[in-house]
Structure formats: C-alpha cells, structure tokens
Design an enzyme around this catalytic site. Sequence first.
Site, short mmCIF file in Angstrom:
data_model
loop_
_atom_site.label_atom_id
_atom_site.label_comp_id
_atom_site.label_asym_id
_atom_site.label_seq_id
_atom_site.Cartn_x
_atom_site.Cartn_y
_atom_site.Cartn_z
N GLU A 127 0.85 -1.17 0.00
CA GLU A 127 0.00 0.00 0.00
C GLU A 127 0.90 1.24 0.00
O GLU A 127 1.87 1.27 0.75
CB GLU A 127 -0.91 0.04 1.23
N GLY A 267 2.85 2.43 10.79
CA GLY A 267 2.65 1.64 12.01
C GLY A 267 2.46 0.17 11.74
O GLY A 267 3.10 -0.68 12.35
N ALA A 268 1.58 -0.14 10.80
CA ALA A 268 1.30 -1.54 10.49
C ALA A 268 0.47 -1.61 9.22
O ALA A 268 -0.03 -0.58 8.75
CB ALA A 268 0.52 -2.20 11.64
N MET A 269 0.32 -2.84 8.71
CA MET A 269 -0.37 -2.99 7.42
C MET A 269 -1.26 -4.22 7.41
O MET A 269 -0.86 -5.31 7.81
CB MET A 269 0.69 -3.08 6.31
N ASN A 271 -2.42 -6.41 5.28
CA ASN A 271 -2.39 -7.42 4.21
C ASN A 271 -3.27 -8.62 4.56
O ASN A 271 -3.25 -9.11 5.68
CB ASN A 271 -0.96 -7.92 4.00
N HIS A 303 -7.06 -2.38 14.94
CA HIS A 303 -7.26 -1.62 13.69
C HIS A 303 -6.96 -2.49 12.47
O HIS A 303 -7.78 -2.60 11.56
CB HIS A 303 -6.35 -0.38 13.72
N GLU A 304 -5.80 -3.13 12.48
CA GLU A 304 -5.42 -3.94 11.31
C GLU A 304 -6.37 -5.13 11.18
O GLU A 304 -6.78 -5.49 10.08
CB GLU A 304 -3.98 -4.42 11.41
N HIS A 307 -9.66 -4.15 9.64
CA HIS A 307 -9.57 -3.92 8.19
C HIS A 307 -9.98 -5.17 7.39
O HIS A 307 -10.32 -5.06 6.22
CB HIS A 307 -8.14 -3.56 7.79
#
Length: 880
Positions: A127, A267-269, A271, A303-304, A307
């Site tokens: 991203e 911070g983080a992703m 995927n 949060h991740e 998603h």
Amino acid sequence: MRTSQPQTIYLSDYKVPAYLVDTVDLRFELFEDGARVHSTLAIRRNPDSQESAAPLELDGDSLVLESVALDGTALSDGDYENRGEQLVIRSVPERFSLSVVTWIEPQNNTRLEGLYKSSGMFCTQCEAEGFRCITFFPDRPDVMARFRTRIEADREAYPVLLSNGNDVDRGELDDGRHFVTWEDPFPKPCYLFALVAGDLVEKRDTFTTCSGRDIDLRMYVEPRNAEKCDHAMDSLKRSMRWDEDVYGREYDLDIFMIVAVDDFNMGAMENKGLNIFNSSCVLASQETATDLAFQRIEAIVAHEYFHNWSGNRVTCRDWFQLSLKEGFTVFRDSQFSADMGSPTVKRIEDVTLLRTAQFAEDGGPMAHPVRPASYMEISNFYTLTIYEKGAEVVRMIHTLLGPDLFRKGSDLYFQRHDGQAVTTDDFVRAMEDASGRDLSQFRLWYEQAGTPVLTVSDEFDEGRGVYRLTIEQTIPDTPGQSNKKPQHIPFALGLLGSDGQPLPLRLSGDETEAPTERVLELTEGVHTFEFHGIPSEPVPSLLRHFSAPVRVRYPWTREQMLFLMNHDPDGFNRWDAGQRLAVDVIQRLIGSPDDAAIDPRLVEAYRKLITDTGLDQALVAKMLQLPSEAYLIELAESADVPAIHRARERVLEHLAVALRDELVACYQRQHDSGAYEVTPEAIARRSLRNTALGWLLMINDDEGRALAVRQLNEADNMTDRMGALRALVNSDYEADRRQALDDFYDRFRDDPQVVEQWFSVQAASDRAGQLSDIEQLLVHPAFDWKNPNKIRSVIGSFAGQNLAAFHNPDGSGYRFLADQVCRLDDSNPQIAARLVTPLTRWRKFAPAYSSQMQSALERIRDKEGLSRDVYEVVHKSLAG
Ligand code: PHE
Ligand code: ZN
C-alpha cells in the site's frame, strides 16, 4: 528519481479499468544479490469499460524487465513498450495470459516500498503503490484478483516463507533451497499482497469463531523478541471477539498471521491474512513497553484486524476513497478501545490529537477534504484528516442514527458490497438506505475541507423562564475552496442549574418528559433554540462528547469553567472546561511578566483534583495534564513559541510550588505494590504518580529528586522507569540526568524499541535536546539512517515535540530540519515528506519565525532531483 514536474491526479478523471485480472500466479526466487519475480496474469477486457481498443498498460517502478510472453509466446521488443513506469502492449486479445519476469534488488531498497530487506528478512509493503516495485501490474485497488504465490529461498537463512491465505504446498529444491506455495481464495487488490521470508520464531494460539470454526493464530518475530508477543496475541483475540459481538463480523480464512519488522515506514499494514507490523507497534513486555505503548499496540492490532472487513472484504475503488477504509476502521478501533478501557479517557485522547494536529492540518496549506479531489503523491494523503477526521465523520453518522440503525447500516454496507471496490458515497448510501434518513447535506463533510466554527451566544429571559441559544456556523476557506455551504452538524448539549443539577431540555413549552441531554441538528447558517421552563440562568455544557469536529466559540467566564469542571455530568466536558481554564490562564500570562496574574482559582481547582480521592482517578490523571504547547500554538494567531513555552512552564512551576506537599502525598498514595496490570485504574495510578514526580522536579525539589532516583532503580515496569527518567531529564539536576541516561542505555542497548524511547526522551526535552545534543544523537552508534523509527525518535521528536528548541529564534532548528529532509529525500522520500510537516505551517508563526521557516522550505524546494513526495508538500506549503 523525478525527471519532470509531478502530475496532479484528479478524482474527476476516474475511469473504470480497461482490463481486469482474474488470477495472479507469482513465483519469487529470493537471493542475496536480488530477486527474480515470475508473474502470470489471467487478463480480460472489462465489459464495463468504454474503451474497447485501449492498449494494455501495466504500472512498474524500478524494475528490470527480463521477459514478456503472451499466451505462452515470448514477445519481442517491437511487441511492447517498456517506458520504465509503464509496460504497454498495443494489441491484445479479448482474454489472454501474460507472463512477465522481472529482476529487483530488495537488499538495496531503502524506500521500504515493494519487496525489501529488514534485519536480514525479506518483507513487503504494497500500500498504496508498492506492488509496482515488484512486478508490472495494473496497480489500482479496483482491480481485484486471486493470488497464488510460490516463494523459493535458501532453507537455512529463510526457514519461514509466508504469503497471504493458506499454504498449499511445500518442498525441497536443489542447492539447499526450499519453497512454499500460498493460495488466497479471496480476490483482492494488489496493495494487500504480502510476502515474508526469514529466520523467525513462531508463536501460536487459536481462536474459535462465533460459528465454531477454529482459526490458527500465528505471530512471527525474530528470536530475541519471542517473549514480547503475548500482549499482541491477547489483543488480537479480544479484537476478533469484539468484531463478532459489535459488528457481527467473523474471520474468514483458516490462518491469521502477524509479523514484526524493524524497518517500516508506517505503524502496520492489513495485508490479507498476513498483517505486517512495525516492531514498535506490536512487541511489548512489562519491562520494555510503557502503558501508552501497551494501549497503542492493542489499538493497532485491532485496527489492522478490523480492516479484514472494512478495507479488505470491502475495499476502495480508488485512492481518493482512502477514508472509506481508514476513517471507518479508526472509528471501529476507537469504539473497541473505549469498550476495553475508560471511554471518557479514550475520547479525551482522540479529541486531543484531533484538535492539536488535525485542526492544524485543516487550517494549513495541506488542508484537504476527507475525500480529496486531487493529489500528486498518494503517500502524502495518509493524513490526520483521512484517518481522524474521517473517523469523526463516521462517528457523527453513528450519533445521528443511533447505535441500532448504525448497525443496520453497517450490515447492509458489508452485505451489499462484499467483494467490491467502492466509494465513500456507497458507504453513506448504505447508511441512508438502512435508516431511512436523508444524509445528502451530510455528504459535505466528505467534500469540504476546513474546520467549521460555531459561534454560540445566549440570552436568558427570566420572566418567561426561557433560555435562548443562537448558533452560527461558518467554514473557513481552504486552498482551492471558498464560500462553503453549511454542513449538517450533530450538536450535543446539556444545561446545568445553579445547584449543578442537569435541567430538562424542553424545546417547546408543552413538552413534559424532556431529556437532560439532546443532540441538536444544525443544518443552516444560523439556528436559534428556545428552552422552556428554565428556573434561573443556566450554565450551558456545549458540544458534549465532542459530538462534531468543530471549534466552538462562546464567551465562557472563569466562573462558568470552574463550575463545569466540578459539575458537568459529561466527563469529557469536565475535562474540556479544565483545559479551557488552563489555556485562558496561560494565554493571559504570555504578555505579563508577573506571576501574580496566575488565577488562584486554578491552583484551588488543581488542589481539589490532586486531593479528592473520590473523583474518577483516570479522569483526574488526564485533567492534571496542562494543554500542550502544540495545542496552545494551534490556538494562537501569530505564535511566538519560546514565549508560549515560558508561560506554560511558569504556570506549571507556580502550581508545583503551591501544591508541593499535596504532590508528595499524592505520589506516596499512588504507590502500588501489587502485580503489574494494564487496567484503567492501574494506568491512572502510574500516570498520577509520574505527573507528581515530573512537577516536583520542575521546581528542583530534593525530595522529588530522591524519589525519582529511587523509582528509576526500583521500577519493575517501563512506565515507572520512563516516568522517572523523563522527570530527571527535564530537571536541572544535570549530573543525575547524565547518570540516569547512561545507566538506562547500558541496560537496554540491545533492545531497539527501548533505545528508540531513549532517543526520544532526550530529543523531546528542552534540557537534553538542544540542537548540539541532537547532532550528537545522530552520530550515536545506535542511530541508523535507514531505520524510520530512529529517524522519528530523534528528528521527529525534536521538531514535533521539543518546540522551544526547534523554534530557536536564530532559525537553526529550521535549517537543521531542512538539511535532514534533503538528506533523506534520496533514500526514503515518504519519511522525508513526513518530516517536512512542522515547517509547512510557517504562516501560523510570528514574522521573525515564519520568514525563516519559509527560507528553510525554499532550501528544500531547490534541492536537485527532489522526490515527488517532498515536491508536493513543499510546493503546496509555499504556494498562495
Ligand atoms: N493501511 C495502513 C493502516 O492504516 C497504513 C499504511 C499505509 C501502512 C501505507 C503502510 C503503508 O492500517
Ligand atoms: Zn488503517
């Protein structure tokens, strides 16, 4: 590197993709000197596209193209055009398979986009537009495909090979190599693709979903971090349960994986099935992470995870819709954190960030709507406006609809758009369709930038017992937008009688059962509301819970602020009244050399907070924090930062002197001998204790000093250790400060996450973080120009938190930042562009400062070969 002026991309130019990709077959050969990527795409023309004769255009960035084949036949040079950033094939059939081989160099990838190496492991970040750094592809979120990924690498160096979905095959290869094949059954945009290869330990757990499916939960970390996974794993399980309970969302794959990497831009992703985290946002132990870090980790893990539905199952049509997933997901994670801890404290924290940083963004040269209309570099649009204001917009829908209709709306949204790439408008429409409410005016929140200002005036008609409230709405101009239309604003309020009791809010004379809190809906430029049956002049409690992201102007008297601080049943507004009072006192002091100007009622109000143990201690811990310098700057017209800094310090010192004995008693009272816990009560206890300590050291109190030294040596957790270290670092006890910093470093030198905190506590301190100190930190052996966390903890903390030093009247802070931005622009343009932020609001500052900030921006502008990222920020800041 850029060769021409960057192009602006417009939402109004959106066209559906000319080609769709059904499946992606990837094979990665990973080596030390590079990686070969074999990609086979099943492509067909998009029946919805008007452009039936369009050439096939695939995006690429920094790729070495080795071969191209169409339906198995190798293409020769004349059959395609490799323009570097695009691979173009003029004529293709209706449906075909395209095989492309590219060569990339992860070991030299310092931008940390695409495939790169971090502490010896391979990892990816796609991203927003990183997948094009891996292979040629239609790199846009509305192209959704099923991915199958085979990873090949040396078995000894990279025993763990991960990608999205389920592992379906694995085996041995020649030369000590091995492979694993992964298959993701859910079609996804390429920005959700991920790959990891490394020598990692695996931590396992399981979660049983609401329908009884067992999910394998796995965390992968470097061996030295094996003991720092429990908190993230627990947070994950709580998130999974919460999303089922509150949103009815069940996890969909059989495996959910989290990987920690040290070098990460964000911070983080999220995927699909393989979330990748910045180590600092996932690893924690009592000894190494503060309460704040524990809470941040819980929120980011949630949060991740959230998603997976708000972002992955339903994704964005284009990057203008970024807030569709980010605003909604931040709203979801803030609801979650509120449910896990203290809702009032969580609201205070969110609003503090919003009012300090997002309002500043919305009032500056980078202001943009929650759904922007244009951008140059999408990486620059991962902003507080997209995330935090976007979450506030969703929260307002929640307030307008109420929890039940909101849930009906989110159910409809997920069901209607599952597997699709959609727009913020689709989200609002689902909310409208489920609730029957008309949100057409509300949509302006997505289109108009700028923070609305509500000017409130009131009148009390004693004879009739009527209290009249008039609210006028204006929205300031922002770059490219003026003459804005009034927005639809939910405005929560209450009225308090002279005895502090909440009054019934009767909007018409005949109402009998009236509530004591109401949400008024503002839709016009001006509204007047009349409340009947009011016995005596009330004190209004306005914009409760911060029901809309707006500024409220009302001529509060200090009596009213003190009254609300004591009586408002809304904890948020009690806190807010205290902040307003402190702001008022500090602002008044800026021009005055005399401490006698400090209102004794402020001291008494704080005395009550410190001594009255019957009050909610979590709220008290927040109320004792004076408004930050950044917030005071945000409120100022023409900010003189050193003057603001001095005024704030004088108030702090005045309070600390006056309340010295109470602070010592408070410190002793909060002593906690039980086991370490991260509950709201325990967090409040540590926070109060460390606040008391910090204040005592501000006034060079010897007993405070002794307490700090003892706490530093005896602490069994990082919150207390860091509290003591920070107090000493910010004190005048120079020898203790040096000693404390050295001891701390010796103890934790092998732990990068703690070393980052050690850098930051110095860089953010006006005692230990003068420019010469910062220059020393940059040559410290633990500093690393390739690691974004180190850059943030030194340069970011200096420019973002050590404001008096950064705004040195001689301009040295600005020149320093400009130099670092130029230096980083070549290696990591995303990080460089973010570092520019403190300079972008140069117009906000007094002329002596702003002219030098402007020069610093010009210095950056004139750098040779400026990246598109930094170009956009600097040019927009200087424009107009
Ligand atoms: N999508 C990520 C999040 O908000 C943020 C991110 C953006 C991470 C771009 C990396 C790159 O959770
Ligand atoms: Zn997100």
